[in-house]
Design a protein around this motif. Structure first.
Motif, PDB file in Angstrom:
ATOM      1  N   ARG A 102     -12.164  11.530 -36.288  1.00  0.00           N
ATOM      2  CA  ARG A 102     -11.511  10.267 -36.788  1.00  0.00           C
ATOM      3  C   ARG A 102     -11.725   9.125 -35.632  1.00  0.00           C
ATOM      4  O   ARG A 102     -11.864   9.437 -34.570  1.00  0.00           O
ATOM      5  CB  ARG A 102     -10.137  10.258 -37.140  1.00  0.00           C
ATOM      6  N   ARG A 103     -11.599   7.998 -35.938  1.00  0.00           N
ATOM      7  CA  ARG A 103     -11.877   6.615 -35.038  1.00  0.00           C
ATOM      8  C   ARG A 103     -10.457   6.204 -34.616  1.00  0.00           C
ATOM      9  O   ARG A 103     -10.405   5.214 -34.136  1.00  0.00           O
ATOM     10  CB  ARG A 103     -12.597   5.742 -35.646  1.00  0.00           C
ATOM     11  N   SER A 104      -9.416   6.864 -35.244  1.00  0.00           N
ATOM     12  CA  SER A 104      -7.803   6.334 -34.717  1.00  0.00           C
ATOM     13  C   SER A 104      -6.944   7.589 -34.345  1.00  0.00           C
ATOM     14  O   SER A 104      -7.609   8.728 -34.476  1.00  0.00           O
ATOM     15  CB  SER A 104      -7.369   5.543 -35.813  1.00  0.00           C
ATOM     16  N   CYS A 105      -5.813   7.589 -34.360  1.00  0.00           N
ATOM     17  CA  CYS A 105      -4.843   8.650 -33.677  1.00  0.00           C
ATOM     18  C   CYS A 105      -3.660   8.286 -34.670  1.00  0.00           C
ATOM     19  O   CYS A 105      -3.263   7.122 -34.844  1.00  0.00           O
ATOM     20  CB  CYS A 105      -4.371   8.307 -32.415  1.00  0.00           C
ATOM     21  N   CYS A 106      -3.001   9.543 -35.059  1.00  0.00           N
ATOM     22  CA  CYS A 106      -1.958   9.468 -36.049  1.00  0.00           C
ATOM     23  C   CYS A 106      -0.676   9.246 -35.413  1.00  0.00           C
ATOM     24  O   CYS A 106       0.271   9.202 -36.026  1.00  0.00           O
ATOM     25  CB  CYS A 106      -2.125  10.799 -36.869  1.00  0.00           C
ATOM     26  N   LEU A 107      -0.922   9.140 -33.926  1.00  0.00           N
ATOM     27  CA  LEU A 107       0.477   9.121 -33.331  1.00  0.00           C
ATOM     28  C   LEU A 107       1.424  10.183 -32.976  1.00  0.00           C
ATOM     29  O   LEU A 107       2.375  10.165 -32.520  1.00  0.00           O
ATOM     30  CB  LEU A 107       1.453   7.864 -33.857  1.00  0.00           C
ATOM     31  N   TYR A 108       0.907  11.371 -33.522  1.00  0.00           N
ATOM     32  CA  TYR A 108       1.457  12.629 -33.329  1.00  0.00           C
ATOM     33  C   TYR A 108       1.945  12.884 -31.968  1.00  0.00           C
ATOM     34  O   TYR A 108       2.977  13.555 -31.502  1.00  0.00           O
ATOM     35  CB  TYR A 108       0.824  13.909 -33.897  1.00  0.00           C
ATOM     36  N   HIS A 109       1.014  12.244 -30.774  1.00  0.00           N
ATOM     37  CA  HIS A 109       1.404  12.637 -29.625  1.00  0.00           C
ATOM     38  C   HIS A 109       2.562  11.882 -29.097  1.00  0.00           C
ATOM     39  O   HIS A 109       3.206  12.115 -28.113  1.00  0.00           O
ATOM     40  CB  HIS A 109       0.274  12.125 -28.649  1.00  0.00           C
ATOM     41  N   ARG A 110       3.204  11.225 -30.054  1.00  0.00           N
ATOM     42  CA  ARG A 110       4.411  10.329 -29.436  1.00  0.00           C
ATOM     43  C   ARG A 110       5.585  11.012 -30.080  1.00  0.00           C
ATOM     44  O   ARG A 110       6.811  10.216 -29.686  1.00  0.00           O
ATOM     45  CB  ARG A 110       4.236   8.817 -30.017  1.00  0.00           C
ATOM     46  N   VAL A 111       5.527  12.233 -30.730  1.00  0.00           N
ATOM     47  CA  VAL A 111       6.687  12.859 -31.125  1.00  0.00           C
ATOM     48  C   VAL A 111       7.014  14.073 -29.817  1.00  0.00           C
ATOM     49  O   VAL A 111       6.128  14.476 -29.296  1.00  0.00           O
ATOM     50  CB  VAL A 111       6.332  13.843 -32.324  1.00  0.00           C
ATOM     51  N   PRO A 112       8.497  13.972 -29.600  1.00  0.00           N
ATOM     52  CA  PRO A 112       8.577  14.860 -28.665  1.00  0.00           C
ATOM     53  C   PRO A 112       8.112  16.400 -28.879  1.00  0.00           C
ATOM     54  O   PRO A 112       8.143  17.020 -29.743  1.00  0.00           O
ATOM     55  CB  PRO A 112      10.251  15.082 -28.844  1.00  0.00           C
ATOM     56  N   GLY A 113       7.331  16.879 -27.852  1.00  0.00           N
ATOM     57  CA  GLY A 113       6.655  18.186 -27.888  1.00  0.00           C
ATOM     58  C   GLY A 113       5.281  18.220 -28.618  1.00  0.00           C
ATOM     59  O   GLY A 113       4.700  19.241 -28.707  1.00  0.00           O
ATOM     60  N   GLY A 114       4.988  16.842 -29.046  1.00  0.00           N
ATOM     61  CA  GLY A 114       3.500  16.891 -29.920  1.00  0.00           C
ATOM     62  C   GLY A 114       2.341  16.676 -29.015  1.00  0.00           C
ATOM     63  O   GLY A 114       2.329  16.866 -27.665  1.00  0.00           O
ATOM     64  N   GLY A 115       1.148  16.256 -29.532  1.00  0.00           N
ATOM     65  CA  GLY A 115      -0.033  16.466 -28.880  1.00  0.00           C
ATOM     66  C   GLY A 115      -0.886  15.623 -29.692  1.00  0.00           C
ATOM     67  O   GLY A 115      -0.811  15.120 -30.649  1.00  0.00           O
ATOM     68  N   LEU A 116      -2.249  15.855 -29.329  1.00  0.00           N
ATOM     69  CA  LEU A 116      -3.461  15.446 -29.919  1.00  0.00           C
ATOM     70  C   LEU A 116      -3.946  16.420 -30.929  1.00  0.00           C
ATOM     71  O   LEU A 116      -4.080  17.295 -30.571  1.00  0.00           O
ATOM     72  CB  LEU A 116      -4.532  15.142 -28.961  1.00  0.00           C
ATOM     73  N   CYS A 117      -4.188  15.916 -32.063  1.00  0.00           N
ATOM     74  CA  CYS A 117      -4.999  16.585 -33.327  1.00  0.00           C
ATOM     75  C   CYS A 117      -6.417  17.263 -32.810  1.00  0.00           C
ATOM     76  O   CYS A 117      -7.034  16.345 -32.145  1.00  0.00           O
ATOM     77  CB  CYS A 117      -4.686  16.065 -34.420  1.00  0.00           C
TER      78      CYS A 117
END
Length: 277
Positions: free
Chosen positions: A249-264
């Motif tokens: 994808r050309r964008s980010c779902c923002l999951y990395h901004r969840v505590p304990g999250g990361g990049l898909c």
């Protein structure tokens, strides 16, 4: 094969591809906490300036008495779902929870439609007022078709009919309602929709090959490639070259901004951005 039978066959792929069917009890679906998905979308949009990343549904989809009613605000059931995702994930920003809520529902809708299309050739019609949603339940019990399912309307191949059933019928109004509920990028949400579709393909394609159904695997890939090749999903990402030809994808779902999250795995970012202390 009936559409209900096709939905049942697709449920073998996994819970995200399954949907509850069968009549409700005396109290109806609402007695069990379900609402029609149409209530999560609000009234159809009035013609006017387009928002960022917005695509318009055909006029026939927007027509009807509700088309003359401007939205007073985001639908309450969608707001409750976003709040629940925010509380459950610990997301500090409302836009992060809105992004994740959108992606989760998009993945369910794509999967429920794509599975039967690939496995049986049947594209189920999923009218928003006929699909009931309980945002407090998990797949497969979050979506319910209490009445016998019908085939998707319209002419054309499976990709065209699936586009009408899911993109025009659900994701366009969900996109608009989500943008009303949170300050989230419209282009990011279309990236979520494309990512959810590619993820559904990855699961379904692998299952088909494992079950000795290469023709269904190829049918799924053909349908998804066509859907990702047209707006608004075309600008959301691309197929990378290589043995697996996976989607990026050309964008980010923002999951990395969840505590304990990361990049898909399909994220446009190579590493999470540095967050201010």
């Amino acid at each position: 094969m009936t559409v209900d039978a096709a939905l049942g066959a697709a449920g073998a792929v996994g819970p995200f591809f399954a949907v509850r069917t069968g009549p409700p009890g005396p109290g109806g679906p609402r007695a069990e906490g379900y609402v029609p998905l149409a209530e999560a979308y609000g009234p159809p949009a009035l013609p006017g300036p387009r928002r960022e990343g917005e695509e318009r549904a055909p006029a026939a989809v927007r027509s009807g008495p509700a088309a003359a009613t401007p939205p007073a605000g985001p639908p309450a059931v969608l707001v409750r779902r976003i709040d629940a995702v925010r509380a459950g994930t610990g997301a500090g920003e409302r836009r992060v929870a809105a992004s994740l809520a959108f992606q989760g529902l998009a993945a369910r809708l794509w999967s429920v439609a794509l599975g039967p299309a690939a496995l049986t050739g049947q594209v189920p019609g999923l009218p928003p007022d006929a699909v009931w949603w309980n945002p407090d339940r998990t797949a497969p019990d979050d979506l319910w078709l209490p009445e016998p399912a019908v085939p998707a309307g319209g002419a054309g191949d499976a990709a065209r009919r699936l586009r009408g059933a899911v993109l025009h019928g659900h994701l366009l109004p969900l996109h608009r309602a989500t943008c009303l509920a949170a300050r989230v990028s419209g282009a990011l949400l279309w990236g979520n929709a494309a990512s959810a579709l590619a993820g559904s393909l990855r699961v379904l394609h692998g299952w088909c090959l494992a079950e000795g159904r290469p023709e269904a695997a190829e049918r799924a890939r053909t349908v998804v490639t066509a859907l990702l090749g047209e707006p608004p999903l075309r600008a959301a990402g691309h197929w990378r070259q290589g043995p697996e030809r996976d989607f990026r994808r050309r964008s980010c779902c923002l999951y990395h901004r969840v505590p304990g999250g990361g990049l898909c795995g399909d994220c446009a970012l190579r590493r999470p951005p540095c967050r201010p202390a």
